[in-house]
Design a protein around this motif. Sequence first.
Motif, PDB file in Angstrom:
ATOM      1  N   SER A   6      42.812  42.678  38.264  1.00 20.69           N
ATOM      2  CA  SER A   6      42.629  42.923  36.821  1.00 20.69           C
ATOM      3  C   SER A   6      43.106  41.718  36.008  1.00 20.69           C
ATOM      4  O   SER A   6      42.460  41.337  35.021  1.00 20.69           O
ATOM      5  CB  SER A   6      43.334  44.208  36.384  1.00 20.69           C
ATOM      6  OG  SER A   6      44.708  44.140  36.675  1.00 20.69           O
ATOM      7  N   LEU A   9      40.447  38.962  36.358  1.00 18.85           N
ATOM      8  CA  LEU A   9      39.273  39.259  35.535  1.00 18.85           C
ATOM      9  C   LEU A   9      39.565  39.050  34.053  1.00 18.85           C
ATOM     10  O   LEU A   9      38.705  38.576  33.305  1.00 18.85           O
ATOM     11  CB  LEU A   9      38.780  40.678  35.798  1.00 18.85           C
ATOM     12  CG  LEU A   9      38.256  40.926  37.224  1.00 18.85           C
ATOM     13  CD1 LEU A   9      37.895  42.391  37.413  1.00 18.85           C
ATOM     14  CD2 LEU A   9      37.075  40.017  37.542  1.00 18.85           C
ATOM     15  N   LYS A  13      37.334  36.148  32.777  1.00 20.74           N
ATOM     16  CA  LYS A  13      36.291  36.821  31.980  1.00 20.74           C
ATOM     17  C   LYS A  13      34.874  36.511  32.501  1.00 20.74           C
ATOM     18  O   LYS A  13      34.038  36.000  31.757  1.00 20.74           O
ATOM     19  CB  LYS A  13      36.414  36.439  30.519  1.00 20.74           C
ATOM     20  CG  LYS A  13      37.716  36.851  29.871  1.00 20.74           C
ATOM     21  CD  LYS A  13      37.779  36.364  28.436  1.00 20.74           C
ATOM     22  CE  LYS A  13      39.048  36.750  27.747  1.00 20.74           C
ATOM     23  NZ  LYS A  13      40.287  36.400  28.379  1.00 20.74           N
ATOM     24  N   VAL A 126      36.251  35.000  42.753  1.00 24.43           N
ATOM     25  CA  VAL A 126      35.627  35.312  41.461  1.00 24.43           C
ATOM     26  C   VAL A 126      35.026  34.048  40.848  1.00 24.43           C
ATOM     27  O   VAL A 126      33.877  34.050  40.395  1.00 24.43           O
ATOM     28  CB  VAL A 126      36.644  35.963  40.489  1.00 24.43           C
ATOM     29  CG1 VAL A 126      36.028  36.159  39.108  1.00 24.43           C
ATOM     30  CG2 VAL A 126      37.151  37.289  41.047  1.00 24.43           C
TER      31      VAL A 126
END
Length: 196
Positions: A6, A9, A13, A126
């Motif tokens: 979290s 992220l 973004k 990511v």
Amino acid sequence: MGFDLSETLRSLKPQKHNGTLKRRADDDLPWVADEPAIGGPLFLDTSVYLDVLQGRSPVEVDTLLTYRRCHHSAVCLSELTQAFGRLDPKHASTKAVLETIEATVEDIPDHRLHAPDDAIWGQAGVLAGLLFRLSNLPKREGHERRFLNDALVFLQARQLGASVLTGNVRDFDFLTQVLPTGRIILYRAPPKRRSS
């Protein structure tokens, strides 16, 4: 320190990035020719090892390698040592190439060799996925793995407060567009060997 998805992220973004990344103009990028010999630490990308070993590194790169503290990534170590499994042992030049790589690997000081931790691996996944989506490159051609390795090196350097020294202009330009807090120093290797 574990991986916090979290938090990753929130900081990266990925959902807010759209469109296609375009390489910036050379004048907008940090080049080795503009770097002072004395300065902050470097984190070497695999391209540096390859260009130095092939006699293709620009003089400015050689100067930085002489005067700056250099850190190394276990990711680049892996990229170098894959040659021991990949090269054909029957080929005439294999033995000499592997001896050169072996000497290079053995020359890396243990205290300057860094392995990515769990947090860096998670963030790199990511970031690599985001770069792949924004680059519009074709699937199943190895770009995903290349972006993952680049993201690992980039994030490790950022964690250490070092600049990535690399000849991989496009990919590291993309990385700094997505995550501008990382530092890079770029160079281009000449197409032919330097004469000694």
